[in-house]
Design a protein around this motif. Structure first.
Motif, PDB file in Angstrom:
ATOM      1  N   VAL A 102       0.696  -1.139  -0.077  1.00 20.24           N
ATOM      2  CA  VAL A 102       0.074  -0.040   0.096  1.00 20.24           C
ATOM      3  C   VAL A 102       0.988   1.349  -0.169  1.00 20.24           C
ATOM      4  O   VAL A 102       1.939   1.128   0.682  1.00 20.24           O
ATOM      5  N   LYS A 103       0.277   2.243  -0.756  1.00 21.01           N
ATOM      6  CA  LYS A 103       1.210   3.643  -0.606  1.00 21.01           C
ATOM      7  C   LYS A 103       0.311   4.506   0.307  1.00 21.01           C
ATOM      8  O   LYS A 103      -0.966   4.632  -0.008  1.00 21.01           O
ATOM      9  N   PHE A 104       0.959   5.018   1.155  1.00 19.17           N
ATOM     10  CA  PHE A 104       0.433   5.944   2.211  1.00 19.17           C
ATOM     11  C   PHE A 104       0.887   7.247   1.808  1.00 19.17           C
ATOM     12  O   PHE A 104       2.007   7.511   1.763  1.00 19.17           O
ATOM     13  N   GLN A 105      -0.114   8.345   2.032  1.00 19.56           N
ATOM     14  CA  GLN A 105       0.402   9.485   2.157  1.00 19.56           C
ATOM     15  C   GLN A 105       0.110   9.951   3.788  1.00 19.56           C
ATOM     16  O   GLN A 105      -1.105   9.903   4.327  1.00 19.56           O
ATOM     17  N   LEU A 106       1.224  10.543   4.615  1.00 15.50           N
ATOM     18  CA  LEU A 106       1.042  10.667   5.785  1.00 15.50           C
ATOM     19  C   LEU A 106       0.542  12.079   6.057  1.00 15.50           C
ATOM     20  O   LEU A 106       0.925  12.899   5.396  1.00 15.50           O
ATOM     21  N   THR A 107      -0.092  11.870   7.299  1.00 13.91           N
ATOM     22  CA  THR A 107      -0.714  13.589   7.648  1.00 13.91           C
ATOM     23  C   THR A 107       0.487  14.574   7.989  1.00 13.91           C
ATOM     24  O   THR A 107       0.289  15.649   7.691  1.00 13.91           O
ATOM     25  N   GLY A 123      -4.649   1.109  14.436  1.00 18.06           N
ATOM     26  CA  GLY A 123      -3.819   1.315  13.466  1.00 18.06           C
ATOM     27  C   GLY A 123      -3.189   0.193  12.579  1.00 18.06           C
ATOM     28  O   GLY A 123      -3.913  -1.057  12.570  1.00 18.06           O
ATOM     29  N   LEU A 124      -1.895   0.077  11.971  1.00 18.71           N
ATOM     30  CA  LEU A 124      -1.559  -0.783  11.195  1.00 18.71           C
ATOM     31  C   LEU A 124      -0.062  -1.227  11.456  1.00 18.71           C
ATOM     32  O   LEU A 124       0.765  -0.455  12.014  1.00 18.71           O
ATOM     33  N   ASP A 125      -0.079  -2.755  11.470  1.00 19.14           N
ATOM     34  CA  ASP A 125       1.400  -3.079  11.590  1.00 19.14           C
ATOM     35  C   ASP A 125       1.827  -3.482  10.044  1.00 19.14           C
ATOM     36  O   ASP A 125       0.988  -4.130   9.248  1.00 19.14           O
ATOM     37  N   LEU A 126       3.118  -2.705   9.751  1.00 20.05           N
ATOM     38  CA  LEU A 126       3.482  -2.853   8.328  1.00 20.05           C
ATOM     39  C   LEU A 126       4.939  -3.411   8.213  1.00 20.05           C
ATOM     40  O   LEU A 126       5.431  -3.614   9.106  1.00 20.05           O
ATOM     41  N   VAL A 146      -2.507   8.593   8.788  1.00 23.89           N
ATOM     42  CA  VAL A 146      -2.752   8.291   7.389  1.00 23.89           C
ATOM     43  C   VAL A 146      -3.597   9.242   6.986  1.00 23.89           C
ATOM     44  O   VAL A 146      -4.829   9.514   7.384  1.00 23.89           O
ATOM     45  N   ALA A 147      -3.310   9.980   5.764  1.00 27.18           N
ATOM     46  CA  ALA A 147      -3.988  10.977   5.255  1.00 27.18           C
ATOM     47  C   ALA A 147      -4.862  10.206   3.861  1.00 27.18           C
ATOM     48  O   ALA A 147      -6.031  10.664   3.866  1.00 27.18           O
TER      49      ALA A 147
END
Length: 166
Positions: A102-107, A123-126, A146-147
């Protein structure tokens, strides 16, 4: 589409979709020439097959014909799944994306590309892939960090052990 029409369509279609153990993800109404296009996006934890989409499409069409929810005039109806590249916006979307890149845009700014290993309420474990021969690293992020998030399409994805066992 006005909020009133959207709300009315959602109220009308949600029980029908839920009766098939599906989630009504989105309703889109747009113009296609002289006609309107009504696109119903549905999903489930098990995914969808073409037969289920066709069956649901017939039932939605019958239900809409019995009501005036679409008003006068012709429209095309399409029932489909959200597609692999849809944005992840709900908790259930993240759960369904476990094991995916997954591609995340962070806040706080910046991007992160990582594989979802686990999802809980906070949340998420990555697993962040290693760069230039380095090992992958574990990372935890909260949903509030996560934005935006979107599944990355992987053409050469290695099968995990669960898939190999199946």
């Amino acid at each position: 589409m006005s909020t009133t029409q959207s709300d009315r369509l959602r109220g009308l279609l949600e029980p029908l979709v839920a009766a098939k153990d599906l989630d009504l993800e989105d309703i889109e109404v747009s113009r296609a020439g002289k006609r309107r296009m009504l696109r119903i996006i549905v999903d489930s934890d098990e995914g969808l097959d073409l037969d289920l989409c066709a069956e649901l499409s017939r039932e939605i069409s019958d239900l809409l014909d019995e009501t005036d929810a679409m008003g006068e005039g012709e429209y095309n109806l399409e029932v489909s799944s959200p597609g692999a590249d849809r944005p992840l916006t709900e908790h259930r979307h993240y759960v369904r994306a476990e094991g995916r890149l997954v591609k995340f845009q962070l806040t706080e700014g910046g991007e992160l590309i990582a594989r979802i290993l686990g999802v809980d309420d906070e949340g998420l474990d990555l697993e962040v892939p290693g760069v230039k021969g380095r090992k992958a690293t574990a990372r935890r992020i909260a949903f509030t960090d996560v934005a935006k998030a979107r599944v990355e399409i992987e053409f050469n994805r290695k099968n995990d052990t669960k898939e190999e066992e199946a």
